[in-house]
Design a protein around this motif. Structure first.
Motif, PDB file in Angstrom:
ATOM      1  N   UNK A   3      23.666  39.887  32.824  1.00 18.89           N
ATOM      2  CA  UNK A   3      25.028  39.804  32.992  1.00 18.89           C
ATOM      3  C   UNK A   3      25.172  38.704  32.343  1.00 18.89           C
ATOM      4  N   UNK A  86      31.890  44.973  34.447  1.00 16.73           N
ATOM      5  CA  UNK A  86      32.495  46.173  35.791  1.00 16.73           C
ATOM      6  C   UNK A  86      33.659  46.491  34.668  1.00 16.73           C
ATOM      7  N   UNK A 372      40.309  41.083  37.168  1.00 10.45           N
ATOM      8  CA  UNK A 372      40.043  40.119  38.766  1.00 10.45           C
ATOM      9  C   UNK A 372      38.850  40.730  39.803  1.00 10.45           C
ATOM     10  N   UNK A 373      39.796  41.993  39.835  1.00  8.52           N
ATOM     11  CA  UNK A 373      38.850  42.952  40.957  1.00  8.52           C
ATOM     12  C   UNK A 373      37.618  43.349  40.503  1.00  8.52           C
ATOM     13  N   UNK A 374      37.279  43.917  38.865  1.00 12.66           N
ATOM     14  CA  UNK A 374      36.089  44.321  38.595  1.00 12.66           C
ATOM     15  C   UNK A 374      35.855  43.407  38.124  1.00 12.66           C
ATOM     16  N   UNK A 375      36.056  41.966  37.121  1.00 13.53           N
ATOM     17  CA  UNK A 375      34.558  40.187  37.584  1.00 13.53           C
ATOM     18  C   UNK A 375      34.889  39.808  38.370  1.00 13.53           C
ATOM     19  N   UNK A 376      35.191  39.764  39.234  1.00  9.71           N
ATOM     20  CA  UNK A 376      35.483  38.253  40.662  1.00  9.71           C
ATOM     21  C   UNK A 376      36.452  37.161  39.976  1.00  9.71           C
TER      22      UNK A 376
ATOM     23  N   UNK B   9      19.011  35.236  36.068  1.00 10.40           N
ATOM     24  CA  UNK B   9      18.863  35.829  36.118  1.00 10.40           C
ATOM     25  C   UNK B   9      17.759  36.832  37.145  1.00 10.40           C
ATOM     26  N   UNK B 106      33.422  34.452  43.056  1.00  6.86           N
ATOM     27  CA  UNK B 106      34.964  34.539  43.130  1.00  6.86           C
ATOM     28  C   UNK B 106      35.792  34.147  43.771  1.00  6.86           C
ATOM     29  N   UNK B 145      37.163  40.146  48.109  1.00  5.54           N
ATOM     30  CA  UNK B 145      36.131  40.374  46.795  1.00  5.54           C
ATOM     31  C   UNK B 145      35.388  41.599  46.886  1.00  5.54           C
ATOM     32  N   UNK B 148      36.876  44.892  47.179  1.00  2.00           N
ATOM     33  CA  UNK B 148      37.070  45.694  46.108  1.00  2.00           C
ATOM     34  C   UNK B 148      35.652  46.025  45.369  1.00  2.00           C
ATOM     35  N   UNK B 149      34.296  45.845  45.526  1.00  2.00           N
ATOM     36  CA  UNK B 149      33.500  46.233  44.298  1.00  2.00           C
ATOM     37  C   UNK B 149      32.719  47.378  45.027  1.00  2.00           C
TER      38      UNK B 149
END
Lengths: 451, 451
Positions: A3, A86, A372-376, B9, B106, B145, B148-149
């Motif tokens: 990622x 995301x 923000x919600x998707x990628x944090x 990763x 996050x 967070x 939300x994920x």
């Protein structure tokens, strides 16, 4: 697939890229407002160290990054390039979206990329104190940190409305050892004039620049520093795009579209200039600068000579501008509230090498919350402008049935800007556009300044 | 030498490390307060999904990290290990100082390491809503967070004094989609009791836990989540220390001293447990937990059975505690204001496998400002406790004429805690110690709870 595409410190660029060498039309020279003749190094010497003045007019394609600057960059660079997997999922797109994340820096934005070399060259030339201005506070924080690294005193004139509304930014600067003033002050003629005219003025970036310049030129061991607009500032930021290119090479992708917000131009230039090098050589990459609809110099301004500050202390610069007396609407992306665009970005826009889009702030915040919600990562309000344009391009690609590779600059995080998000959630933010008449009124005052 | 030691990763741990398997003395069981008999899975089922309950009592040395959790970790993990070269210079030491930086997450701290798997297991078992409490706001942000994920509703009871003093934290949680209440509320019996006793109560973490538990057990599709203290929480945090070990292998160094702050214990456990595995096997590494002098459970508390919350809703846990009715002094490191230490950390301290130090907040902030200027990261007030202990160890090594390798956990950044720094600069912060009598008074009340 990883990622995050990371570079090692050994992969970091060792030179800054100077787009002037490759521009088909070179930028017009800055002019002395009295003589309307090109300003020379001596005119700028009271403000900047000689090495930065040389970079301001440099013609060579690459300029070496001093070892000490590379060393300081390593505190947070190289920065990650991140595949927005995301966000792609949330948007239901087949486009590939990448973002270069500059929020891992000491001040939380791209600004230290130029603050570090500026402090370094000042130190080399014996400067004891650097004065600057700051709007939202990003630049002041970056310079405070850079000065603490090189043992130079730092004083920051912070636009009063931000000084009052963004106390965390001021404290950050104090933590890095800087002295911060609420501008206008009564320590300068520019400040006293402004206070006499309106004791309750919220201040402005142009006015804070005037104050900082006035103090800097009054003392030989003191210099001034600017966080955007000038050629040498844009030059320093090209580490962003150079890193991003190398990181994309690892993925095998090349962007169809490169997107970044534009306030003065350094963030946009930092990411896009290394890709524009390819475009000038024939690569079909689109580079899009995104500005707030409430400060639309690129899309509704005029290409003219204008001052960089409110008082007219700077040389005249050839740029897309709304006029140095223009007061942008009070939106939350303070870093984009500047009346003009850098000389280099302006020339590139004039020559059709870059594109410009203006977006209202509600659309920007909506995109930022989705991100923000998707990628944090909660983006700085400035960065939301880039994200909103990404969403637009994704929707367009969907309509056209194509899949694009999009790269944007997430120039900073929003941890210190949460009050803006509260206002957004509370429905307190509004869109704002100026009428053509309002815009023309300020721009027409510039006729007298033209050579 | 690279300043930052990065992992890809692919290098990330795929299992959590469960120290219970290696502890010479296993932790005592939690007890039901009425029967004083060990609690079983059924007692905990109203609060937690079964998979987390299994982890709470797991005996195996390693537990697989689900693929979906690894995927979500990749949003910000692996985190960097950084050689604090500039801090070493500032301290004039020959010690090598490394820090693991968890602030790139996050929420800006280590908390998402457990929030993500907790949200994941709840989702797997069909939970629609998770309730939690938060003190300073770090844990609430992390869980917001994580929820939300995975598409779960999140409600956070935030200690009233933090709700009022830290609006940015609340807005961050809102941005991630959570609902935040100022605790005590009048929605729970615990809250109504507290408000009846004192309508102006600032609230406390123990009270907020009581409220959250009360709501969670009242609805079958709702569960509760805790951000520290419990075995499964500490387990999840071991990704920190496992990464750090691998990163140090690349440098060829092994730490003589491992340092982290301790509030409930998850931050300390996360870094130190993988090194304690080596210590139990004979490696001479010192692991030091640092607590605020104003909440000295490790250095002045007693090892006894006690409740985890103010109202006595939780099972009785065997831990170093100041008593669940103890009210810590109002210092700025909210994350460390908890009356007890996790069962695992408490047993390890009892067995002499870890050390504990208590430090006053002025010394901590002094160390934090020094660190910020040198390394460019403003630490969270909690993290300053670790840095202060690093400074102490460096000074001790200097006196002894030796050079140590020191590793500490920079568990979060301070961007959302700048008000604390302002208070420090303004001279508003004070040191605080409790007298032995004050401490004994609360602890002696625990006698009746012992089995």
């Amino acid at each position: 697939m990883e990622k995050k595409i990371l570079l090692t410190e050994r992969d970091m660029p060792t030179q800054w890229y100077n787009i002037v060498a490759d521009m088909p039309n070179k930028p017009l020279p800055p002019l002395h407002p009295a003589t309307k003749l090109p300003v020379g190094p001596d005119d700028l010497a009271p403000l900047f160290p000689m090495e930065l003045i040389k970079q301001e007019v440099a013609a060579e394609q690459y300029i070496d990054i001093p070892e000490e600057v590379q060393q300081a960059y390593r505190i947070w660079r190289p920065t990650p390039l991140i595949r927005a997997t995301n966000l792609e999922k949330a948007l239901g797109t087949t486009c590939k979206i990448y973002y270069k994340y500059e929020g891992t820096s000491p001040s939380g934005s791209h600004k230290p990329n130029t603050a570090i070399p500026q402090a370094y060259y000042n130190k080399q030339e014996g400067v004891k104190r650097i004065i600057t201005e700051t709007g939202a506070g990003q630049w002041g924080t970056a310079l405070s940190f850079a000065c603490s690294q090189f043992g130079i005193d730092c004083e920051v004139y912070m636009v009063r409305i931000s000084f009052d509304q963004k106390p965390y930014r001021k404290i950050l600067m104090n933590t890095f050892g800087a002295t911060v003033y609420s501008s206008p002050t009564n320590q300068t003629q520019a400040g006293r004039n402004a206070l006499a005219a309106n004791a309750n003025t919220p201040g402005s970036l142009g006015l804070a620049i005037s104050e900082a310049i006035e103090v800097a030129i009054s003392d030989e061991q003191t210099k001034y520093a600017l966080g955007s607009v000038l050629n040498h500032v844009l030059l320093h930021q090209t580490v962003i795009g150079q890193e991003a290119k190398k990181q994309l090479e690892y993925t095998g992708d090349y962007p169809d579209i490169v997107i970044a917000p534009l306030g003065g131009g350094s963030n946009f230039a930092g990411l896009s200039f290394p890709f524009l090098k390819d475009k000038i050589a024939g690569q079909p990459v689109r580079c899009i600068a995104v500005e707030p609809a409430s400060c639309p110099k690129l899309t509704k301004g005029k290409f003219m000579y204008d001052f960089g500050d409110t008082q007219g202390y700077t040389p005249l610069l050839p740029m897309y501008t709304l006029g140095h007396t223009f007061t942008p609407a009070a939106i939350h992306a303070g870093g984009l509230r500047y009346h003009g665009a850098s000389v280099l970005c302006s020339q590139l826009l004039k020559d059709g090498l870059i594109e410009a889009q203006a977006i209202q702030q509600l659309e920007c915040f909506e995109a930022g919350v989705l991100f923000a919600k998707a990628e944090g990562i909660v983006p700085a309000p400035e960065a939301n402008h880039g994200i909103a344009q990404v969403v637009r391009e994704v929707n367009k690609a969907k309509e056209e049935g194509v899949a694009k590779t999009i790269l944007f600059n997430l120039c900073g995080h929003g941890f210190v800007d949460m009050a803006a998000y509260q206002d957004y959630f509370d429905g307190k933010l509004q869109n704002h556009s100026f009428t053509d008449e309002e815009l023309t009124a300020e721009i027409s005052k510039l006729e007298a300044l033209q050579p």
